[in-house]
Write an enzyme that holds these catalytic residues in place. Structure first.
Site, short mmCIF file in Angstrom:
data_model
loop_
_atom_site.label_atom_id
_atom_site.label_comp_id
_atom_site.label_asym_id
_atom_site.label_seq_id
_atom_site.Cartn_x
_atom_site.Cartn_y
_atom_site.Cartn_z
N ASP A 1 24.40 38.45 73.95
CA ASP A 1 23.50 39.46 73.38
C ASP A 1 23.12 40.52 74.42
OD1 ASP A 1 21.50 40.89 72.14
OD2 ASP A 1 20.42 39.14 71.39
N ARG B 1 21.59 37.42 65.97
CA ARG B 1 20.62 36.63 66.72
C ARG B 1 20.70 35.17 66.28
NH1 ARG B 1 16.33 40.00 69.12
NH2 ARG B 1 17.57 41.42 70.38
N TYR C 1 14.31 40.08 64.25
CA TYR C 1 13.84 41.44 64.51
C TYR C 1 12.60 41.73 63.67
CZ TYR C 1 18.37 42.39 66.70
OH TYR C 1 19.48 42.36 67.50
N SER D 1 19.38 41.82 74.35
CA SER D 1 18.39 40.95 75.00
C SER D 1 18.46 41.07 76.52
CB SER D 1 18.60 39.50 74.58
OG SER D 1 18.24 39.32 73.23
N GLN E 1 23.51 33.81 71.88
CA GLN E 1 22.46 34.28 72.79
C GLN E 1 23.01 34.80 74.10
OE1 GLN E 1 19.66 31.05 73.13
NE2 GLN E 1 18.48 31.70 71.34
#
Length: 386
Positions: free
Chosen positions: A142, A134, A242, A145, A139
């Site tokens: 990911d 992360r 997280y 996500s 991003q």
């Protein structure tokens, strides 16, 4: 007469193969015509197993029009340098790929160690996309996500469909319909999207999380934060953004707060997951019994053991007049959008490391070491070695 874009030889760059997903209930595909075209522009030869995209509303012809080669499993995998998957394919399906071929997919190595061991034994390089760090530059790569975002949306839609009443307040000639009360537990990507979706449907929304930093995010979406205030000095932010496991003192305080709050709610959506661990229990049978008959709980973590006592994947369980639902694979219920986003995650990943001189992606240490499970016939990920 064979189509010009059916599987044939003539690869000039790395061969990237995408196979049909074979896991039960898996409707997604790891490549879209959009990303196929972009990979070809980079110099790759892109192959797709016939029928791979049908459950996501993508035809073989759409892949051909994008320039991909379409064929059976054997022709698709033959000589492949890279294999894209949503869920990592069984090693037997990779027969014919190049020695040391890289497979980018979701492996779930902490729950299915045998699959990772099989990849090591076969000499393939397993790249677990769900372990993407992360960090800002990752991003767009990911997959957790992108898929969680859709899951949060679907959780609200499915709950609204199961709930026997309307979500928004309605002023009618026959009287007023009160707005539904929705409580979201866990404010990660899925939780934030659940809050936003429930608000758009007109519900009164509240939310909680173990990370105090999420209070402002909850408020920014127009929802009410519900937080433990009396236990000081506790912060549930783990590495990489997280959530982490909380103390017994915090858990007791949170249980007390939740018990008093969920008794007033119509819909509760739980989203709490800790990577590499079973899902934490957030709602007990005793707490369910305090809820109003006709209420609905959606357990987004049901496939990882469940946040809710008694939840069962892909079944509606009724307890104390409350319906408890949850899907074993929530993104698969939005196959077209989920596939498009997953495919972009994979393209963003390989294109970020594309080296023209090397003729393909060359991973760096920060991201490569974070997601690489196997290499050179061995397990190499530090968490698996430990």
């Amino acid at each position: 007469m064979a189509n010009a874009n059916d599987v044939a030889g003539g690869a000039t760059g790395p061969v990237i193969a995408t196979l049909k997903e074979r896991a039960d209930g898996e409707t997604r595909v790891a490549l879209s015509p959009e990303t196929a075209k972009k990979l070809i522009a980079l110099g790759a030869t892109v192959r797709v197993e016939s029928g791979a995209g049908l459950n996501a509303a993508i035809t073989d012809e759409a892949y051909r029009e994008a320039g991909a080669q379409v064929g059976d499993l054997a022709a698709t995998i033959a000589g492949a340098d890279w294999v894209f998957g949503v869920q990592a394919p069984d090693v037997a399906l990779l027969s014919g790929a190049k020695a040391g071929a890289r497979v980018a997919a979701v492996f779930d190595p902490f729950r299915d160690r045998a699959l990772t061991d099989a990849y090591a034994a076969a000499g393939y390089e397993a790249l677990a996309m769900e372990l993407m760090p992360r960090i800002t530059r990752a991003q767009s790569m990911d997959v957790l996500s992108s898929q969680s975002n859709l899951s949060g949306y679907k959780a609200v839609i499915a709950s609204a469909n199961t709930y026997g009443r309307a979500f928004p307040m309605m002023m009618t000639a026959a009287g007023t319909v009160q707005a539904a009360r929705v409580f979201v537990m866990g404010v990660g990507v899925a939780g934030l999207q659940a809050i936003a979706t429930a608000k758009r449907l007109g519900a009164q929304v509240s939310a909680t999380d173990v990370r105090s930093a999420t209070k402002e995010q909850i408020k920014s979406l127009g929802a009410k934060p519900i937080f433990v205030e009396k236990v000081a000095g506790i912060e549930g932010e783990g590495s990489g953004g997280y959530a982490t496991e909380m103390s017994d003192e915090y858990k007791a305080a949170q249980a007390e707060l939740v018990s008093s709050h969920i008794a007033k709610q119509d819909i509760v959506i739980t989203t709490a997951l800790i990577p590499g661990r079973a899902a934490p229990r957030l709602i007990t049978d005793t707490q369910i019994a305090t809820m109003k008959p006709g209420s609905v709980i959606f357990d987004l973590a049901v496939a990882q053991g469940g946040n809710v006592e008694g939840s069962v994947p892909d079944q509606t369980v009724e307890k104390h007049g409350v319906k408890i639902i949850g899907f074993s694979n929530t993104p698969a219920h939005l196959a077209a959008d989920a596939s498009a986003l997953f495919a972009r995650n994979l393209f963003n990943f390989v294109s970020a490391f594309w080296d023209k001189e090397a003729g393909g992606p060359v991973l760096d240490e920060e991201i490569g070491n974070a997601i690489r499970l196997t290499q050179g016939g061995k397990i190499v990920h530090e968490r698996l070695l430990g």
